[in-house]
Motif scaffolding. Structure first.
Motif, PDB file in Angstrom:
ATOM      1  N   LYS A  14      -6.700   3.383  -7.266  1.00  0.00           N
ATOM      2  CA  LYS A  14      -5.347   2.853  -7.442  1.00  0.00           C
ATOM      3  C   LYS A  14      -5.295   1.348  -7.207  1.00  0.00           C
ATOM      4  CE  LYS A  14      -1.990   4.693  -8.253  1.00  0.00           C
ATOM      5  NZ  LYS A  14      -0.886   5.310  -7.503  1.00  0.00           N
ATOM      6  N   ALA A  15      -6.100   0.856  -6.269  1.00  0.00           N
ATOM      7  CA  ALA A  15      -5.982  -0.546  -5.903  1.00  0.00           C
ATOM      8  C   ALA A  15      -7.293  -1.098  -5.351  1.00  0.00           C
ATOM      9  CB  ALA A  15      -4.866  -0.736  -4.872  1.00  0.00           C
ATOM     10  N   LEU A  16      -7.376  -2.416  -5.370  1.00  0.00           N
ATOM     11  CA  LEU A  16      -8.445  -3.187  -4.731  1.00  0.00           C
ATOM     12  C   LEU A  16      -7.777  -4.167  -3.782  1.00  0.00           C
ATOM     13  CD1 LEU A  16     -11.280  -4.642  -4.442  1.00  0.00           C
ATOM     14  CD2 LEU A  16     -10.615  -5.970  -6.468  1.00  0.00           C
ATOM     15  N   ILE A  17      -8.239  -4.202  -2.539  1.00  0.00           N
ATOM     16  CA  ILE A  17      -7.739  -5.209  -1.591  1.00  0.00           C
ATOM     17  C   ILE A  17      -8.755  -6.336  -1.522  1.00  0.00           C
ATOM     18  CG2 ILE A  17      -6.992  -5.688   0.762  1.00  0.00           C
ATOM     19  CD1 ILE A  17      -6.293  -2.759   1.077  1.00  0.00           C
ATOM     20  N   LEU A  18      -8.314  -7.542  -1.857  1.00  0.00           N
ATOM     21  CA  LEU A  18      -9.210  -8.693  -1.901  1.00  0.00           C
ATOM     22  C   LEU A  18      -8.659  -9.776  -0.979  1.00  0.00           C
ATOM     23  CD1 LEU A  18     -11.782  -9.507  -3.542  1.00  0.00           C
ATOM     24  CD2 LEU A  18     -10.242 -10.729  -5.081  1.00  0.00           C
ATOM     25  N   CYS A  19      -9.463 -10.192  -0.006  1.00  0.00           N
ATOM     26  CA  CYS A  19      -9.026 -11.190   0.971  1.00  0.00           C
ATOM     27  C   CYS A  19      -9.884 -12.443   0.823  1.00  0.00           C
ATOM     28  CB  CYS A  19      -9.151 -10.633   2.383  1.00  0.00           C
ATOM     29  SG  CYS A  19      -8.559 -11.741   3.680  1.00  0.00           S
ATOM     30  N   GLU A  62      -2.099   8.072   3.304  1.00  0.00           N
ATOM     31  CA  GLU A  62      -2.823   9.284   2.908  1.00  0.00           C
ATOM     32  C   GLU A  62      -3.737   9.050   1.713  1.00  0.00           C
ATOM     33  OE1 GLU A  62      -0.608  13.106   3.351  1.00  0.00           O
ATOM     34  OE2 GLU A  62       1.111  11.782   3.652  1.00  0.00           O
ATOM     35  N   GLY A  63      -4.145   7.800   1.558  1.00  0.00           N
ATOM     36  CA  GLY A  63      -5.134   7.463   0.553  1.00  0.00           C
ATOM     37  C   GLY A  63      -6.535   7.478   1.143  1.00  0.00           C
ATOM     38  N   THR A  64      -7.517   7.209   0.301  1.00  0.00           N
ATOM     39  CA  THR A  64      -8.919   7.207   0.726  1.00  0.00           C
ATOM     40  C   THR A  64      -9.492   5.804   0.583  1.00  0.00           C
ATOM     41  OG1 THR A  64      -9.200   9.486  -0.030  1.00  0.00           O
ATOM     42  CG2 THR A  64     -11.206   8.181   0.299  1.00  0.00           C
ATOM     43  N   PRO A  65      -9.856   5.151   1.700  1.00  0.00           N
ATOM     44  CA  PRO A  65     -10.520   3.842   1.585  1.00  0.00           C
ATOM     45  C   PRO A  65     -11.932   4.021   1.026  1.00  0.00           C
ATOM     46  CG  PRO A  65      -9.742   4.271   3.846  1.00  0.00           C
ATOM     47  CD  PRO A  65      -9.701   5.560   3.104  1.00  0.00           C
ATOM     48  N   VAL A  66     -12.258   3.263   0.003  1.00  0.00           N
ATOM     49  CA  VAL A  66     -13.609   3.265  -0.572  1.00  0.00           C
ATOM     50  C   VAL A  66     -14.253   1.938  -0.183  1.00  0.00           C
ATOM     51  CG1 VAL A  66     -14.980   3.321  -2.686  1.00  0.00           C
ATOM     52  CG2 VAL A  66     -12.951   4.779  -2.465  1.00  0.00           C
ATOM     53  N   ILE A  67     -15.196   1.987   0.736  1.00  0.00           N
ATOM     54  CA  ILE A  67     -15.769   0.774   1.306  1.00  0.00           C
ATOM     55  C   ILE A  67     -16.944   0.302   0.446  1.00  0.00           C
ATOM     56  CG2 ILE A  67     -16.735  -0.272   3.376  1.00  0.00           C
ATOM     57  CD1 ILE A  67     -13.825   0.850   3.628  1.00  0.00           C
ATOM     58  N   ILE A  97       0.837  -1.209   0.000  1.00  0.00           N
ATOM     59  CA  ILE A  97       0.000   0.000   0.000  1.00  0.00           C
ATOM     60  C   ILE A  97       0.868   1.254   0.000  1.00  0.00           C
ATOM     61  CG2 ILE A  97      -1.623   1.345   1.400  1.00  0.00           C
ATOM     62  CD1 ILE A  97      -2.860  -1.358   2.255  1.00  0.00           C
ATOM     63  N   LEU A  98       1.916   1.255   0.823  1.00  0.00           N
ATOM     64  CA  LEU A  98       2.743   2.451   0.946  1.00  0.00           C
ATOM     65  C   LEU A  98       3.510   2.767  -0.331  1.00  0.00           C
ATOM     66  CD1 LEU A  98       4.121   2.036   4.586  1.00  0.00           C
ATOM     67  CD2 LEU A  98       2.528   3.773   3.775  1.00  0.00           C
ATOM     68  N   VAL A  99       3.887   1.743  -1.110  1.00  0.00           N
ATOM     69  CA  VAL A  99       4.635   2.029  -2.340  1.00  0.00           C
ATOM     70  C   VAL A  99       3.725   2.378  -3.512  1.00  0.00           C
ATOM     71  CG1 VAL A  99       6.531   0.527  -1.604  1.00  0.00           C
ATOM     72  CG2 VAL A  99       4.823  -0.363  -3.205  1.00  0.00           C
ATOM     73  N   LEU A 100       2.432   2.088  -3.401  1.00  0.00           N
ATOM     74  CA  LEU A 100       1.508   2.330  -4.513  1.00  0.00           C
ATOM     75  C   LEU A 100       0.656   3.580  -4.352  1.00  0.00           C
ATOM     76  CD1 LEU A 100       0.116  -1.261  -5.234  1.00  0.00           C
ATOM     77  CD2 LEU A 100       1.732   0.038  -6.637  1.00  0.00           C
ATOM     78  N   VAL A 101       0.284   3.916  -3.133  1.00  0.00           N
ATOM     79  CA  VAL A 101      -0.772   4.894  -2.902  1.00  0.00           C
ATOM     80  C   VAL A 101      -0.202   6.286  -2.631  1.00  0.00           C
ATOM     81  CG1 VAL A 101      -2.718   5.504  -1.413  1.00  0.00           C
ATOM     82  CG2 VAL A 101      -2.348   3.117  -2.079  1.00  0.00           C
ATOM     83  N   ASN A 102      -0.677   7.249  -3.392  1.00  0.00           N
ATOM     84  CA  ASN A 102      -0.358   8.662  -3.180  1.00  0.00           C
ATOM     85  C   ASN A 102      -1.515   9.338  -2.446  1.00  0.00           C
ATOM     86  OD1 ASN A 102       2.225   9.015  -4.506  1.00  0.00           O
ATOM     87  ND2 ASN A 102       1.136   8.627  -6.435  1.00  0.00           N
ATOM     88  N   PRO A 103      -1.250  10.505  -1.838  1.00  0.00           N
ATOM     89  CA  PRO A 103      -2.344  11.235  -1.199  1.00  0.00           C
ATOM     90  C   PRO A 103      -3.503  11.474  -2.166  1.00  0.00           C
ATOM     91  CG  PRO A 103      -0.240  12.194  -0.569  1.00  0.00           C
ATOM     92  CD  PRO A 103       0.058  11.157  -1.616  1.00  0.00           C
ATOM     93  N   GLY A 104      -4.696  11.104  -1.707  1.00  0.00           N
ATOM     94  CA  GLY A 104      -5.884  11.283  -2.528  1.00  0.00           C
ATOM     95  C   GLY A 104      -6.250  10.095  -3.392  1.00  0.00           C
ATOM     96  N   ASP A 105      -5.339   9.135  -3.553  1.00  0.00           N
ATOM     97  CA  ASP A 105      -5.681   7.924  -4.300  1.00  0.00           C
ATOM     98  C   ASP A 105      -6.738   7.126  -3.544  1.00  0.00           C
ATOM     99  OD1 ASP A 105      -3.911   8.428  -6.326  1.00  0.00           O
ATOM    100  OD2 ASP A 105      -2.372   7.022  -5.626  1.00  0.00           O
ATOM    101  N   GLU A 106      -7.585   6.448  -4.300  1.00  0.00           N
ATOM    102  CA  GLU A 106      -8.636   5.628  -3.697  1.00  0.00           C
ATOM    103  C   GLU A 106      -8.257   4.154  -3.743  1.00  0.00           C
ATOM    104  OE1 GLU A 106     -12.354   8.603  -4.926  1.00  0.00           O
ATOM    105  OE2 GLU A 106     -12.154   6.637  -5.895  1.00  0.00           O
ATOM    106  N   VAL A 107      -8.557   3.467  -2.661  1.00  0.00           N
ATOM    107  CA  VAL A 107      -8.344   2.023  -2.580  1.00  0.00           C
ATOM    108  C   VAL A 107      -9.664   1.371  -2.202  1.00  0.00           C
ATOM    109  CG1 VAL A 107      -7.098   0.144  -1.453  1.00  0.00           C
ATOM    110  CG2 VAL A 107      -5.929   2.319  -1.911  1.00  0.00           C
TER     111      VAL A 107
END
Length: 397
Positions: free
Chosen positions: A166-171, A136-141, A108-118
């Protein structure tokens, strides 16, 4: 004087660790608490893995390792991914860290810039949104309730993606629900993601081997997704090695190199002895993994059967991991004396104090209508815990 950073002040404490601590405090006072809050196997690390660690000490594996881990461990992971998952990687595409938790955070830290959505499907593991906020990204739930087995649909994913995503977290298998995405369900998500090439998938597969429906399925298996997926895994759950702190990522080399650069500045390589133990876990016999999986499946069947008999609980059947996530909103607004249950966190605290059973309220998992119970404990503890819970809930009017 409060001089803490805004970054730190924006974070929430871990609810799972907090409940486990409260449970331990009561135990220290002599209270007979059954702890269903903790997310770790109750088995011991298999003997052949412990022997490998002892040998590593004798062989003087006591110095700094390379930042991404020893080549022997990374090559063992390459072979594991090829043999078990049918996925081709090189050692340069593997980076080991101090647990899968650090692996997720590094990515997450290497991919996400301030304001990016995950995009974070809910229910989620408590740390995902906090890690995004730390970057400093924005979680989109994106919420998926018990009626859809706690799994998001392609339509929900499509609706959540914006130019800022920027990303999707899939568990999968999931903490906290135990839900498992099938190959067909993953294919549906992959079809959506194919239209949005800027989105990276962080695939947390730490519960891969605790799976009751057959072969594990990874979203990285789809050709269009492999170069956009970072697999996160490790030895903690499958091999009962939570305290050894070895996790890894497998993914595109540019992301792996970035994680190595980051990790080189704040922890360097993970524990040398733990790495040799993890190598033995991946290269040695897998029989202990199968035995633990069978035990967890038996316990799953037991806790589901018992929980379905608790009036007011709505229970689905988890297909992996070692958690039950019953919906408990039936009890909201009910009381015992002066004590009123407003939400699942209130209910979890009531069960700890009234029934002496530690669970975790669902609010911090993004599902305030549920509670999480870990069945990584003995059959006897499960049976007694549900008996106590049923008795305590019957007192709420």
């Amino acid at each position: 004087m409060n001089q803490l950073s805004d970054r730190l002040n924006s974070l929430s404490p871990s609810a799972t660790l907090a409940m486990s601590q409260k449970s331990n405090e009561l135990k220290a006072q002599g209270v007979d608490v059954i702890n269903l809050s903790v997310g770790e196997p109750d088995f011991n690390t298999p003997d052949h893995i412990k022997e490998a660690a002892k040998k590593a000490i004798d062989d003087n594996f006591s110095r700094y390792s390379p930042v991404p881990g020893y080549p022997a461990l990374r090559n063992a992971i390459v072979e594991k991914l090829k043999k078990e998952n049918g996925l081709e990687y090189t050692a340069a595409q593997i980076s080991c860290a101090n647990g899968a938790k650090q692996s997720v955070c590094n990515t997450i830290l290497v991919l996400v810039n301030p304001g990016d959505e995950v995009i974070v499907p809910a229910p989620y593991w408590v740390s995902y949104p906090e890690m995004v906020k730390m970057a400093e990204g924005t979680p989109v739930i994106v919420s998926a309730g018990i009626e859809q087995d706690f799994k998001i649909t392609p339509e929900q994913l499509e609706a959540a993606i914006t130019p800022k995503t920027k990303a999707l977290i899939l568990c999968s298998p999931s903490n906290p629900t135990g839900s498992v995405y099938s190959k067909e369900e993953l294919a549906g998500l992959a079809a959506v993601l194919a239209k949005h090439p800027q989105v990276i998938v962080i695939a947390d597969e730490i519960y891969e081997h605790i799976n009751y429906i057959g072969a594990h399925q990874s979203i990285a298996q789809f050709p269009e997704m492999k170069e956009r997926t970072v697999i996160v895994n490790g030895v903690s759950k499958a091999y009962a090695m939570t305290g050894w702190r070895i996790g890894f990522i497998a993914g595109p080399e540019w992301i792996v190199k970035a994680c190595n650069k980051l990790q080189g500045q704040y922890t360097s390589g993970p524990c040398s002895v733990s790495q040799k133990a993890a190598e033995a876990a991946y290269t040695g016999t897998q029989e202990p993994v199968k035995e633990m999986q069978k035990a967890f499946e038996r316990r799953r069947d037991l806790i589901v059967k018992l929980a379905k008999d608790v009036p007011g609980f709505e229970v689905n059947v988890p297909q992996g991991a070692f958690y039950l996530f019953p919906k408990c909103s039936y009890f909201f607004g009910k009381s015992k004396g002066d004590r009123k249950i407003e939400n699942s966190d209130d209910l979890a605290m009531y069960l700890l104090e009234e029934a002496h059973v530690a669970c975790v309220g669902g609010t911090s998992f993004g599902a305030p209508e549920c509670i999480r119970m870990s069945y990584a404990t003995s059959d006897e503890n499960i049976t007694e815990a549900i008996r106590r819970i049923k008795e305590a809930l019957a007192k709420l009017k």
